[in-house]
Design a protein around this motif. Structure first.
Motif, PDB file in Angstrom:
ATOM      1  N   LEU A 131       0.827  -1.211   0.000  1.00 10.18           N
ATOM      2  CA  LEU A 131       0.000   0.000   0.000  1.00 10.18           C
ATOM      3  C   LEU A 131       0.859   1.258   0.000  1.00 10.18           C
ATOM      4  O   LEU A 131       0.440   2.300  -0.513  1.00 10.18           O
ATOM      5  CB  LEU A 131      -0.956  -0.026   1.182  1.00 10.18           C
ATOM      6  N   ARG A 132       2.055   1.172   0.567  1.00  9.01           N
ATOM      7  CA  ARG A 132       2.989   2.300   0.456  1.00  9.01           C
ATOM      8  C   ARG A 132       3.433   2.474  -1.004  1.00  9.01           C
ATOM      9  O   ARG A 132       3.649   3.609  -1.467  1.00  9.01           O
ATOM     10  CB  ARG A 132       4.180   2.090   1.385  1.00  9.01           C
ATOM     11  N   LEU A 133       3.575   1.364  -1.730  1.00 10.81           N
ATOM     12  CA  LEU A 133       3.905   1.466  -3.154  1.00 10.81           C
ATOM     13  C   LEU A 133       2.765   2.121  -3.923  1.00 10.81           C
ATOM     14  O   LEU A 133       2.990   2.944  -4.818  1.00 10.81           O
ATOM     15  CB  LEU A 133       4.202   0.081  -3.738  1.00 10.81           C
ATOM     16  N   VAL A 134       1.534   1.752  -3.577  1.00 12.25           N
ATOM     17  CA  VAL A 134       0.374   2.370  -4.220  1.00 12.25           C
ATOM     18  C   VAL A 134       0.381   3.874  -3.979  1.00 12.25           C
ATOM     19  O   VAL A 134       0.140   4.674  -4.895  1.00 12.25           O
ATOM     20  CB  VAL A 134      -0.934   1.743  -3.709  1.00 12.25           C
ATOM     21  N   ALA A 135       0.659   4.269  -2.741  1.00 11.67           N
ATOM     22  CA  ALA A 135       0.675   5.693  -2.409  1.00 11.67           C
ATOM     23  C   ALA A 135       1.805   6.429  -3.133  1.00 11.67           C
ATOM     24  O   ALA A 135       1.655   7.589  -3.514  1.00 11.67           O
ATOM     25  CB  ALA A 135       0.809   5.868  -0.902  1.00 11.67           C
ATOM     26  N   ALA A 136       2.933   5.754  -3.315  1.00 13.78           N
ATOM     27  CA  ALA A 136       4.077   6.380  -3.980  1.00 13.78           C
ATOM     28  C   ALA A 136       3.893   6.443  -5.490  1.00 13.78           C
ATOM     29  O   ALA A 136       4.364   7.387  -6.142  1.00 13.78           O
ATOM     30  CB  ALA A 136       5.356   5.618  -3.640  1.00 13.78           C
ATOM     31  N   PHE A 137       3.215   5.423  -6.051  1.00 20.67           N
ATOM     32  CA  PHE A 137       3.075   5.326  -7.506  1.00 20.67           C
ATOM     33  C   PHE A 137       1.624   4.997  -7.885  1.00 20.67           C
ATOM     34  O   PHE A 137       1.351   3.962  -8.512  1.00 20.67           O
ATOM     35  CB  PHE A 137       4.001   4.235  -8.052  1.00 20.67           C
TER      36      PHE A 137
END
Length: 301
Positions: A131-137
């Motif tokens: 979910l941090r990847l989703v937020a970043a990209f």
């Protein structure tokens, strides 16, 4: 940074894991240390991408029953082993494992492969990092399927997580296969338990597995609280479809679907599921149901 690599021989004879190995070479931003990350990459190169992210203390073996049906449906299936787990490299010092370092490592891997149009399925630490990847990209992701995970911001923890944290830090020998088996409602076979033990020839390989429970930001004093709050600000604007599929017999994350349904606007009106009879590692208890949820979500969207 001292880095360990599990010998290939440790994975000989795995049950139901016929996948060709793929590797990406990463560079730790702080130290310049080279790290090799392993991942499954099955199916047509031009197929819609399904990214399967595992948590603690499992690895991509957790998704062995997902790959075949998803590939048969025309998907390209990618399942990485987080650094410290599976066939990926394992730093030998617990201090080398931080939440932010894992996000950096997986961000570099994701952008290195230039993945986009992604359907993400995430569970446990696969959700915290995924979910941090989703937020970043956010533009790289087409839809999310979220199960038995969270994105904590220092506001407390369940009794189930409290018990897990205490056990993980006090047990003398960290029994990885036993832990995964204890997180399912069915009994894993001896071969399956051995497959979860395979990445860790001895205790020196388990520093990441030991450290992960302490990194979950369940108090205001934990590192990564601020970064997770910032990620939630992005998720609260995320406009791609989101569905949850938490299980009913996970003491650690029970009820955790509510925060995603309430805070992510694109989760509204979606057919969220409570997986009946599923434990924490619901991939082991209900793989066919979960594959169906993923494919149905992709068809609807």
């Amino acid at each position: 940074m001292l880095v360990l690599r599990t010998p290939d021989a440790a994975f000989a004879g795995l049950t139901d894991y016929p996948f060709a190995p793929h590797h990406a070479e990463l560079t730790d931003r702080a130290t310049g240390t080279a790290l090799r990350l392993h991942y499954i990459d099955e199916g047509p190169r031009d197929g819609p991408i399904v990214l399967l992210m595992h948590g603690e203390p499992s690895w991509s073996y957790l998704y062995r029953k997902f790959a075949g049906p998803l590939v048969a449906a025309g998907c390209r299936v990618i399942a990485p082993d987080l650094i410290g787990f599976g066939k990926s490299d394992k730093p030998a010092d617990r201090a080398d494992y931080t939440f932010e370092r894992h996000v950096e490592w997986m961000s570099d891997w994701l952008t290195g492969l230039n993945l986009s149009g992604i359907t993400l399925f995430c569970q446990d630490w696969g959700g915290l990092i995924g979910l941090r990847l989703v937020a970043a990209f956010p533009d790289r992701f087409a839809r999310l399927v979220i199960g038995n995970t969270g994105l904590p911001i220092g506001t407390g923890w369940s009794e189930g997580f409290r018990a897990w944290l205490e056990f993980s830090q006090k047990v003398e020998t960290f029994p990885v296969g036993f832990i995964v088996n204890g997180g399912t409602t069915r009994d894993l076979t001896p071969a399956e338990v051995a497959a979860y033990d395979a990445p860790f020839p001895d205790e020196s390989f388990k520093e990441g597995a030991r450290q992960f429970p302490t990194l979950v930001p369940v108090t205001p004093e934990h590192a990564s609280v601020a970064q997770n709050k910032a990620a939630w600000e992005v998720l609260e604007r995320f406009d791609k479809p989101v569905v949850t599929c938490f299980s009913d017999k996970d003491a650690v994350t029970h009820g955790g679907e509510k925060v995603f349904i309430e805070r992510i606007p694109s989760a509204a009106g979606q057919p969220h599921t409570i997986v009946k009879g599923g434990g924490h590692f619901l991939q082991e208890d209900a793989p066919e149901e979960l594959v169906g949820i993923i494919l149905d979500h992709m068809k609807r969207a």
